[in-house]
Design an enzyme around this catalytic site. Structure first.
Site, short mmCIF file in Angstrom:
data_model
loop_
_atom_site.label_atom_id
_atom_site.label_comp_id
_atom_site.label_asym_id
_atom_site.label_seq_id
_atom_site.Cartn_x
_atom_site.Cartn_y
_atom_site.Cartn_z
N SER A 184 0.85 -1.20 0.00
CA SER A 184 0.00 0.00 0.00
C SER A 184 0.88 1.24 0.00
O SER A 184 1.98 1.21 0.57
CB SER A 184 -0.88 0.01 1.25
OG SER A 184 -1.58 1.24 1.34
N TYR A 187 -1.74 -0.75 10.41
CA TYR A 187 -1.82 -1.06 8.98
C TYR A 187 -0.56 -0.59 8.26
O TYR A 187 0.04 -1.35 7.49
CB TYR A 187 -3.07 -0.40 8.37
CG TYR A 187 -3.24 -0.72 6.91
CD1 TYR A 187 -3.57 -2.01 6.49
CD2 TYR A 187 -3.07 0.26 5.94
CE1 TYR A 187 -3.72 -2.31 5.14
CE2 TYR A 187 -3.23 -0.04 4.59
CZ TYR A 187 -3.55 -1.32 4.20
OH TYR A 187 -3.71 -1.62 2.86
N1 LIG Z 1 -8.98 -1.17 -1.10
C1 LIG Z 1 -8.00 -0.31 -0.90
O1 LIG Z 1 -8.22 0.93 -0.85
C2 LIG Z 1 -6.57 -0.79 -0.78
C3 LIG Z 1 -5.54 0.16 -0.84
C4 LIG Z 1 -4.22 -0.27 -0.71
C5 LIG Z 1 -3.94 -1.62 -0.53
N2 LIG Z 1 -4.97 -2.52 -0.49
C6 LIG Z 1 -4.62 -3.93 -0.29
O2 LIG Z 1 -5.19 -4.72 -1.31
C7 LIG Z 1 -5.46 -6.03 -0.83
C8 LIG Z 1 -6.89 -6.43 -1.20
O3 LIG Z 1 -7.78 -5.53 -0.58
P1 LIG Z 1 -9.28 -5.30 -1.05
O4 LIG Z 1 -9.46 -3.84 -1.20
O5 LIG Z 1 -9.65 -6.19 -2.16
O6 LIG Z 1 -10.06 -5.71 0.30
P2 LIG Z 1 -11.30 -6.70 0.56
O7 LIG Z 1 -12.34 -6.51 -0.48
O8 LIG Z 1 -11.64 -6.49 2.00
O9 LIG Z 1 -10.66 -8.14 0.35
C9 LIG Z 1 -9.71 -8.64 1.25
C10 LIG Z 1 -9.60 -10.13 1.08
O10 LIG Z 1 -8.69 -10.61 2.07
C11 LIG Z 1 -9.32 -11.73 2.69
N3 LIG Z 1 -8.82 -12.00 4.04
C12 LIG Z 1 -8.87 -11.26 5.15
N4 LIG Z 1 -8.34 -11.94 6.19
C13 LIG Z 1 -7.95 -13.14 5.70
C14 LIG Z 1 -7.32 -14.28 6.26
N5 LIG Z 1 -7.03 -14.36 7.56
N6 LIG Z 1 -7.04 -15.34 5.46
C15 LIG Z 1 -7.34 -15.29 4.14
N7 LIG Z 1 -7.96 -14.26 3.56
C16 LIG Z 1 -8.24 -13.19 4.33
C17 LIG Z 1 -10.80 -11.37 2.72
O11 LIG Z 1 -11.55 -12.55 2.98
P3 LIG Z 1 -13.04 -12.52 3.59
O12 LIG Z 1 -13.97 -12.41 2.41
O13 LIG Z 1 -13.15 -13.83 4.27
O14 LIG Z 1 -13.11 -11.34 4.52
C18 LIG Z 1 -10.95 -10.84 1.30
O15 LIG Z 1 -11.06 -11.88 0.40
C19 LIG Z 1 -5.19 -5.99 0.68
O16 LIG Z 1 -3.94 -6.56 0.94
C20 LIG Z 1 -5.17 -4.50 1.00
O17 LIG Z 1 -4.35 -4.21 2.10
C21 LIG Z 1 -6.27 -2.14 -0.61
#
Ligand SMILES: NC(=O)c1ccc[n+]([C@@H]2O[C@H](COP(=O)([O-])OP(=O)(O)OC[C@H]3O[C@@H](n4cnc5c(N)ncnc54)[C@H](OP(=O)(O)O)[C@@H]3O)[C@@H](O)[C@H]2O)c1
Length: 252
Positions: A144, A167
């Site tokens: 991130s 985070y």
């Molecule tokens: N969205 C943003 O603004 C943003 C910005 C910068 C970086 N990121 C990074 O991008 C990545 C994806 O984020 P996203 O935006 O797609 O978020 P998201 O929609 O909340 O998806 C996160 C995924 O991680 C899974 N997860 C959480 N805890 C877990 C565990 N213990 N074991 C296995 N899976 C787990 C969730 O599963 P469940 O369905 O079971 O909850 C979900 O499938 C993350 O690493 C995040 O830090 C996101």
């Protein structure tokens, strides 16, 4: 056993958000995507949706905080495919919400680290033998811009005033893992890179998935674009030890 030439890609946390979007895009490019999800029902639903679109997809039960499940996942992939081409460490959480560092409980910080850092390390270590068997191979770590120490310490950056100790430090640690693993695995033909998706309209951090996009937020396709780009480079591409986003290279 699958044809050795097939690109087998494991994505953690692929049942929704950026992980699912990435799976869909890579699947459409012909990669065989393994949908890692801790929730079986959501994971199998995602696989069904991908298969309906003609994508080769399978479910892998994978809570990245459960070592036994990680071990079982590696065993299953070994038995079903014999190797991995790409590992995308996408699963992530943000349990802290801009509380002052002086008041943030280390219990909360530990939760962030358990998934974002230790989970990523455990999954990576377990999958390395499969990646070596499938080399040339890639590891892509979802980091991130909030984990960039360069941006956080730059008074001219909009991240200078951002304050999410759990985070941010967990993603800075992810970046360090990228640097260290990229050096160790270079001789094995495995590249390791960090990617920042940018602020993206997913359910991340407890945001309702169907909530309207806030100003400045990207759609999921834009958020997944750089991961998809890095995972679409030829497998023998040597790019390693980088931290990038759609706009280019980020400071560590
Ligand atoms: N969205 C943003 O603004 C943003 C910005 C910068 C970086 N990121 C990074 O991008 C990545 C994806 O984020 P996203 O935006 O797609 O978020 P998201 O929609 O909340 O998806 C996160 C995924 O991680 C899974 N997860 C959480 N805890 C877990 C565990 N213990 N074991 C296995 N899976 C787990 C969730 O599963 P469940 O369905 O079971 O909850 C979900 O499938 C993350 O690493 C995040 O830090 C996101």
């Amino acid at each position: 056993m699958t044809d050795k030439k097939a690109v087998i890609t494991l994505i953690t946390g692929a049942d929704k958000g950026i992980g699912f979007e990435t799976a869909q895009a890579l699947g459409k490019k012909g990669q065989h995507v393994l949908i890692g999800a801790r929730n079986q029902e959501r994971g199998e639903k995602a696989v069904k949706q991908l298969k309906a679109a003609g994508i080769k997809a399978d479910f892998v039960q994978l809570d990245v905080t459960k070592k036994e499940q990680i071990k079982a996942a590696a065993k299953q992939i070994q038995a079903d495919y014999g190797y991995l081409s790409i590992l995308i460490n996408n699963a992530g959480i943000a349990m802290d919400h801009h509380e002052p560092a002086s008041q943030l409980s280390t219990d909360t910080i530990r939760q962030d680290f358990d998934v974002n850092y230790f989970g990523l390390i455990d999954v990576t270590q377990a999958m390395i033998p499969l990646l070596k068997a499938g080399k040339p191979a890639k590891i892509i770590n979802l980091s991130s811009n909030m984990g960039s120490m360069g941006l956080a310490s730059d008074p001219n950056s909009r991240f200078y005033k951002v304050n999410s100790l759990g985070y941010q430090s967990s993603k800075a640690a992810v970046n360090f893992a990228t640097i260290i693993f990229s050096k160790e695995l270079a001789a094995d033909g495995i590249t390791v890179n960090s990617v920042n998706p940018g602020w993206t309209a997913t359910g991340f951090g407890g945001r309702p998935e169907d909530a309207p996009k806030l100003e400045g937020m990207q759609d999921v396709a834009t958020g997944a674009a750089q991961v998809i780009k890095m995972a679409s480079l030829p497998l023998d591409d040597k790019t390693t030890g980088t931290f990038t986003e759609n706009a280019g290279t980020l400071p560590w």
